[in-house]
Design a protein around this motif. Sequence first.
Motif, PDB file in Angstrom:
ATOM      1  N   ALA A  64      30.586  36.509  48.852  1.00 58.80           N
ATOM      2  CA  ALA A  64      30.847  35.073  48.936  1.00 58.80           C
ATOM      3  C   ALA A  64      29.542  34.315  48.822  1.00 58.80           C
ATOM      4  O   ALA A  64      28.562  34.650  49.491  1.00 58.80           O
ATOM      5  N   GLY A  65      29.518  33.308  47.941  1.00 56.96           N
ATOM      6  CA  GLY A  65      28.367  32.418  47.818  1.00 56.96           C
ATOM      7  C   GLY A  65      28.698  31.079  48.449  1.00 56.96           C
ATOM      8  O   GLY A  65      29.697  30.925  49.142  1.00 56.96           O
ATOM      9  N   ARG A  66      27.874  30.108  48.173  1.00 56.39           N
ATOM     10  CA  ARG A  66      28.097  28.789  48.768  1.00 56.39           C
ATOM     11  C   ARG A  66      29.288  28.082  48.127  1.00 56.39           C
ATOM     12  O   ARG A  66      30.079  27.447  48.826  1.00 56.39           O
ATOM     13  N   ASP A  67      29.428  28.222  46.805  1.00 58.80           N
ATOM     14  CA  ASP A  67      30.488  27.499  46.097  1.00 58.80           C
ATOM     15  C   ASP A  67      31.483  28.410  45.388  1.00 58.80           C
ATOM     16  O   ASP A  67      32.431  27.937  44.767  1.00 58.80           O
ATOM     17  N   ALA A  68      31.253  29.714  45.443  1.00 58.63           N
ATOM     18  CA  ALA A  68      32.122  30.625  44.704  1.00 58.63           C
ATOM     19  C   ALA A  68      32.077  32.010  45.327  1.00 58.63           C
ATOM     20  O   ALA A  68      31.231  32.292  46.185  1.00 58.63           O
ATOM     21  N   VAL A  69      33.003  32.847  44.908  1.00 61.17           N
ATOM     22  CA  VAL A  69      33.005  34.248  45.319  1.00 61.17           C
ATOM     23  C   VAL A  69      32.967  35.109  44.062  1.00 61.17           C
ATOM     24  O   VAL A  69      33.282  34.635  42.965  1.00 61.17           O
ATOM     25  N   ALA A  70      32.593  36.365  44.230  1.00 61.23           N
ATOM     26  CA  ALA A  70      32.536  37.281  43.084  1.00 61.23           C
ATOM     27  C   ALA A  70      33.067  38.639  43.506  1.00 61.23           C
ATOM     28  O   ALA A  70      32.844  39.087  44.637  1.00 61.23           O
TER      29      ALA A  70
ATOM     30  N   VAL B 198      36.203  38.837  52.815  1.00 61.91           N
ATOM     31  CA  VAL B 198      35.616  37.898  51.841  1.00 61.91           C
ATOM     32  C   VAL B 198      36.767  37.055  51.319  1.00 61.91           C
ATOM     33  O   VAL B 198      37.591  37.528  50.531  1.00 61.91           O
ATOM     34  N   TRP B 199      36.822  35.812  51.746  1.00 59.31           N
ATOM     35  CA  TRP B 199      37.983  34.957  51.424  1.00 59.31           C
ATOM     36  C   TRP B 199      37.714  34.077  50.207  1.00 59.31           C
ATOM     37  O   TRP B 199      36.592  33.627  49.978  1.00 59.31           O
TER      38      TRP B 199
ATOM     39  N   VAL C 179      38.622  41.690  49.836  1.00 58.52           N
ATOM     40  CA  VAL C 179      38.399  43.065  50.302  1.00 58.52           C
ATOM     41  C   VAL C 179      39.734  43.732  50.631  1.00 58.52           C
ATOM     42  O   VAL C 179      39.986  44.874  50.246  1.00 58.52           O
ATOM     43  N   ALA C 180      40.605  43.007  51.340  1.00 57.63           N
ATOM     44  CA  ALA C 180      41.918  43.559  51.672  1.00 57.63           C
ATOM     45  C   ALA C 180      42.724  43.828  50.413  1.00 57.63           C
ATOM     46  O   ALA C 180      43.433  44.839  50.315  1.00 57.63           O
ATOM     47  N   SER C 181      42.620  42.931  49.431  1.00 57.72           N
ATOM     48  CA  SER C 181      43.318  43.124  48.163  1.00 57.72           C
ATOM     49  C   SER C 181      42.821  44.389  47.465  1.00 57.72           C
ATOM     50  O   SER C 181      43.603  45.198  46.960  1.00 57.72           O
ATOM     51  N   ALA C 182      41.493  44.575  47.460  1.00 54.91           N
ATOM     52  CA  ALA C 182      40.912  45.779  46.840  1.00 54.91           C
ATOM     53  C   ALA C 182      41.330  47.034  47.586  1.00 54.91           C
ATOM     54  O   ALA C 182      41.666  48.055  46.962  1.00 54.91           O
ATOM     55  N   ASP C 183      41.331  46.996  48.915  1.00 54.90           N
ATOM     56  CA  ASP C 183      41.720  48.168  49.715  1.00 54.90           C
ATOM     57  C   ASP C 183      43.142  48.592  49.401  1.00 54.90           C
ATOM     58  O   ASP C 183      43.446  49.789  49.329  1.00 54.90           O
TER      59      ASP C 183
END
Length: 200
Positions: free
Chosen positions: A180-186, A144-145, A115-119
């Motif tokens: 953020a999901g359990r094993d990945a982010v999107a 969202v890390w 999120v910070a990267s997108a901002d």
Amino acid sequence: FLDDVTNRSGETKPEPSPAEAVPSEVAALESELAERTAFFAGLGHDLKTPLNAILGFSDLMRTELRGPMPEAYKDYSNLIHESGQDLLLIVEDILDFAKAEAGHSRLDIEPVDLVASADSVIAQLSGQAARMAVELKMLAQGEVWAMADPRAVRQIWQNLISNAIKYSEAGSTVTLDARAGRDAVALSCRDTGAGMDEHD
């Protein structure tokens, strides 16, 4: 030319077998690839030097650190800076391409807040969005890390958002999200542009 296929006694030289020809062809292709990679790498670095000066001085002008800018010229400094940023993206792509072809592509993995990267990219491209009358909207709230390469993540955002702005109609909204999901982010970027055919 007969000398290529016959020797001085008039006997025909045997043509190289496919097994003998392949290594030389591979070596020629590898040499050509190495030359092209070196060219792109050199070009990228040569372009970054003047680009850094353009971005640095245009940033000084935008922030008016040396004194106020005449009102008529304020937009020009922003345009110079934004155009320099766009060109820097292209140069980064060239360098990444050269590294990948040379087998030197490397990712420096560390915790990254998507999120910070997108901002940060939204702030960078806000001028371009304003000129196109396109709104940029981030849905994600909070952090969202992910374990990723920060520069690669930023480049992904830059490419997605800049393309979305470019192909969106005036008055439309580009919607960004990170989950953020359990094993990945999107991360995602949605616009109302023409899109592409299902086959493509």
